[in-house]
Design a protein around this motif. Structure first.
Motif, PDB file in Angstrom:
ATOM      1  N   ALA A  99       0.863  -1.188   0.000  1.00 40.98           N
ATOM      2  CA  ALA A  99       0.000   0.000   0.000  1.00 40.98           C
ATOM      3  C   ALA A  99       0.896   1.232   0.000  1.00 40.98           C
ATOM      4  CB  ALA A  99      -0.907   0.014   1.227  1.00 40.98           C
ATOM      5  N   ILE A 100       0.684   2.096  -0.987  1.00 37.33           N
ATOM      6  CA  ILE A 100       1.459   3.331  -1.106  1.00 37.33           C
ATOM      7  C   ILE A 100       0.481   4.483  -1.241  1.00 37.33           C
ATOM      8  CG2 ILE A 100       3.030   4.645  -2.591  1.00 37.33           C
ATOM      9  CD1 ILE A 100       4.299   2.013  -3.398  1.00 37.33           C
ATOM     10  N   GLY A 101       0.690   5.569  -0.486  1.00 35.43           N
ATOM     11  CA  GLY A 101      -0.251   6.670  -0.629  1.00 35.43           C
ATOM     12  C   GLY A 101       0.110   7.923   0.137  1.00 35.43           C
ATOM     13  N   ILE A 102      -0.756   8.923  -0.031  1.00 32.96           N
ATOM     14  CA  ILE A 102      -0.707  10.153   0.745  1.00 32.96           C
ATOM     15  C   ILE A 102      -2.121  10.448   1.223  1.00 32.96           C
ATOM     16  CG2 ILE A 102       1.237  11.108  -0.567  1.00 32.96           C
ATOM     17  CD1 ILE A 102      -0.785  12.944  -1.973  1.00 32.96           C
ATOM     18  N   ASN A 103      -2.245  11.161   2.335  1.00 34.11           N
ATOM     19  CA  ASN A 103      -3.577  11.554   2.796  1.00 34.11           C
ATOM     20  C   ASN A 103      -3.520  12.909   3.493  1.00 34.11           C
ATOM     21  OD1 ASN A 103      -2.540  11.086   5.364  1.00 34.11           O
ATOM     22  ND2 ASN A 103      -3.667   9.183   5.680  1.00 34.11           N
ATOM     23  N   HIS A 104      -4.631  13.272   4.130  1.00 35.48           N
ATOM     24  CA  HIS A 104      -4.757  14.584   4.767  1.00 35.48           C
ATOM     25  C   HIS A 104      -3.758  14.764   5.907  1.00 35.48           C
ATOM     26  CE1 HIS A 104      -7.380  11.642   6.711  1.00 35.48           C
ATOM     27  NE2 HIS A 104      -7.137  12.280   7.836  1.00 35.48           N
ATOM     28  N   ASN A 105      -3.255  13.686   6.446  1.00 31.15           N
ATOM     29  CA  ASN A 105      -2.265  13.791   7.527  1.00 31.15           C
ATOM     30  C   ASN A 105      -0.838  13.947   7.010  1.00 31.15           C
ATOM     31  OD1 ASN A 105      -4.073  13.515   9.737  1.00 31.15           O
ATOM     32  ND2 ASN A 105      -4.186  11.313   9.351  1.00 31.15           N
ATOM     33  N   SER A 106      -0.562  13.428   5.821  1.00 31.42           N
ATOM     34  CA  SER A 106       0.826  13.378   5.351  1.00 31.42           C
ATOM     35  C   SER A 106       1.157  14.416   4.289  1.00 31.42           C
ATOM     36  CB  SER A 106       1.138  11.981   4.787  1.00 31.42           C
ATOM     37  OG  SER A 106       0.465  11.763   3.560  1.00 31.42           O
ATOM     38  N   ALA A 107       0.141  14.987   3.640  1.00 28.02           N
ATOM     39  CA  ALA A 107       0.423  15.868   2.504  1.00 28.02           C
ATOM     40  C   ALA A 107      -0.496  17.083   2.488  1.00 28.02           C
ATOM     41  CB  ALA A 107       0.275  15.090   1.192  1.00 28.02           C
ATOM     42  N   SER A 108      -0.010  18.153   1.894  1.00 28.75           N
ATOM     43  CA  SER A 108      -0.798  19.378   1.755  1.00 28.75           C
ATOM     44  C   SER A 108      -1.888  19.189   0.706  1.00 28.75           C
ATOM     45  CB  SER A 108       0.109  20.534   1.327  1.00 28.75           C
ATOM     46  OG  SER A 108       0.641  20.281   0.027  1.00 28.75           O
ATOM     47  N   VAL A 109      -2.859  20.101   0.708  1.00 31.85           N
ATOM     48  CA  VAL A 109      -3.930  20.059  -0.290  1.00 31.85           C
ATOM     49  C   VAL A 109      -3.339  20.166  -1.691  1.00 31.85           C
ATOM     50  CG1 VAL A 109      -5.962  21.251  -1.189  1.00 31.85           C
ATOM     51  CG2 VAL A 109      -5.640  21.031   1.273  1.00 31.85           C
ATOM     52  N   GLU A 110      -2.333  21.036  -1.847  1.00 35.68           N
ATOM     53  CA  GLU A 110      -1.724  21.246  -3.167  1.00 35.68           C
ATOM     54  C   GLU A 110      -1.126  19.951  -3.707  1.00 35.68           C
ATOM     55  OE1 GLU A 110      -2.290  24.953  -1.153  1.00 35.68           O
ATOM     56  OE2 GLU A 110      -1.175  23.177  -0.507  1.00 35.68           O
ATOM     57  N   LEU A 111      -0.415  19.215  -2.864  1.00 34.77           N
ATOM     58  CA  LEU A 111       0.184  17.955  -3.317  1.00 34.77           C
ATOM     59  C   LEU A 111      -0.895  16.907  -3.566  1.00 34.77           C
ATOM     60  CD1 LEU A 111       2.698  16.360  -3.996  1.00 34.77           C
ATOM     61  CD2 LEU A 111       2.917  15.742  -1.579  1.00 34.77           C
ATOM     62  N   ARG A 112      -1.900  16.852  -2.698  1.00 28.96           N
ATOM     63  CA  ARG A 112      -2.986  15.870  -2.894  1.00 28.96           C
ATOM     64  C   ARG A 112      -3.694  16.119  -4.229  1.00 28.96           C
ATOM     65  NH1 ARG A 112      -4.482  17.140   2.500  1.00 28.96           N
ATOM     66  NH2 ARG A 112      -6.607  17.685   1.901  1.00 28.96           N
TER      67      ARG A 112
END
Length: 418
Positions: free
Chosen positions: A5-18
């Protein structure tokens, strides 16, 4: 086979990156095809929402780095800019993460149910594009059953944790059925739209939308079959309302004590619930002084939300225990599959030895050799050939000074500890 499982979410990344890493409907088919063509990936599912982008894969050796590189390349982002915000989970940790996500345990709002529908849609999209292999299919089916178990055995999603939902829950407590209630919605913004959705889901069909402009209220009214009135018309319709929920940007109160008092007289003092979600207030605080008027402010609702969130945290403890148990069980099942090929190969090798020696023994018997001698030779040769590989493994473990390996070999051969 290895789950990843690889990912980003609201805890790990800014809105811009998401936003940069999101897979919109127009990008998803191409992304799934590229993953499907990747020689290091056996199967994949992509989950992409406003709060997270996650890729779940069944990968071969070196697959982890290949998928990360692909993700950066697909979105034309440098790996250096992406990697600090990425989280990576493997095997049981990947299983557990997906289960937590699907149960709402990893959501911005703890226990929210919408994510399960989004996970199911992601799985369906991947199946449609033929990117789900057997391992991924089994994993997601298990995840859906775990999410159902969590919803059944815990109350993690049973308490209102949004102001809009809390307003509707309050109305349900005061009025036995919302099907028979008339609701006046003051305003036509996002909060009122969310309130209307909750009301409709609870059977309410008689709504009036009061707004400064008709044009702004029309989409909302059409969606829920509501009547539209202007703000100046509220006094003429207020007596019809069992429930009033207001959320506007007005700097001054829209509904005053006198207006409500008049409406209550016309209602012959049937109770009226008024919920003021606006800041500054839409409804004069003095309305609370009236008999049969039950006024709740946004602060009252926020208190309800905070209490309910604490209750969800308590329920989450049990949910986490279920997830830990189920992820371990599924991982054990996956590991058992890895032994299938070894068991099959071992059985085939032993059977090949048996058939070869049996064929030679039958030939000897046909040639007139003493049967007792043939059986003795067969038993000796069969024993020697079957124990040859285990004997070499035992000798090697002893010579290399590997007591743990030696103990494992003894256990697998059914030998008692000495």
């Amino acid at each position: 086979m290895s789950l990843l499982a690889i990912g980003i979410n609201h805890n790990s990344a800014s809105v811009e990156l998401r936003e940069k890493v999101a897979f919109g409907p127009e990008k998803l088919p191409q992304a799934l095809k590229q993953l499907g063509d990747n020689p290091y990936v056996n199967g994949s599912v992509i989950i992409s929402t406003c709060n997270r982008t996650e890729i779940y894969c069944d990968v071969k050796a070196l697959g982890k780095s290949k998928v990360i590189d692909w993700l950066a390349q697909f979105h034309q982002i440098s790996p250096e800019a992406l990697k600090p915000s990425l989280y990576v989970h493997e095997e049981q940790a990947a299983i557990r993460h997906l289960m937590r996500v699907s149960c709402g345990l990893d959501s911005l709002v703890l226990g929210e149910p919408q994510i399960l529908g989004q996970v199911k849609q992601a799985y369906s999209d991947s199946r449609q594009h033929q990117s789900v292999d057997t391992a991924m299919d089994k994993l997601f089916q298990k995840v859906f059953s775990v999410a159902k178990r969590v919803r059944t055995e815990t109350d993690i999603g049973g308490n209102a944790v949004s102001v809009a939902y809390a307003a509707c829950t309050l109305a349900k407590h005061i009025f036995e059925s919302l099907r028979e209630s008339t609701v006046l919605l003051v305003g036509a913004g996002e909060t009122i739209e969310l309130v209307a959705k909750h009301l409709a889901s609870n059977g309410c069909s008689d709504m009036i939308v009061a707004n400064r402009t008709y044009e702004r209220a029309e989409p909302l009214a059409e969606q829920f079959g509501a009547q539209i009135i202007g703000l100046p018309e509220i006094p003429n319709h207020l007596a019809r309302a069992d429930i009033v929920i207001s959320s506007t940007a007005s700097p001054l109160p829209i509904i005053g004590k006198g207006m409500v008092e008049t409406a209550l007289k016309a209602r012959r003092h049937q109770p009226m619930l008024l919920v003021d979600i606006a800041v500054p207030r839409d409804i004069e605080s003095q309305v609370a002084e009236l008999d049969d008027a039950y006024l709740y402010s946004v602060d009252d609702l926020q208190s309800i939300v905070e209490n309910n969130m604490e209750q969800r945290k308590v329920e989450a403890i049990q949910a986490e225990a279920i997830v830990s148990e189920e992820s371990a069980t599924f991982m054990s099942w996956l590991r058992s599959l890895q032994a299938v090929d070894s068991i099959r190969d071992y059985r085939k090798a032993a059977n090949d030895i048996r058939e070869d020696l049996l064929s030679k023994s039958l030939q000897s018997l046909a040639a007139g050799t003493d049967p007792e001698k043939v059986l003795l030779e067969l038993s000796n040769k069969l024993t020697n050939k079957l124990i040859h590989a285990p004997t070499r493994a035992l000798q090697s473990a002893a010579e290399q000074g590997e007591p743990a390996k030696l103990a494992t070999l003894r256990q697998s051969l059914g030998l008692e500890d000495s």
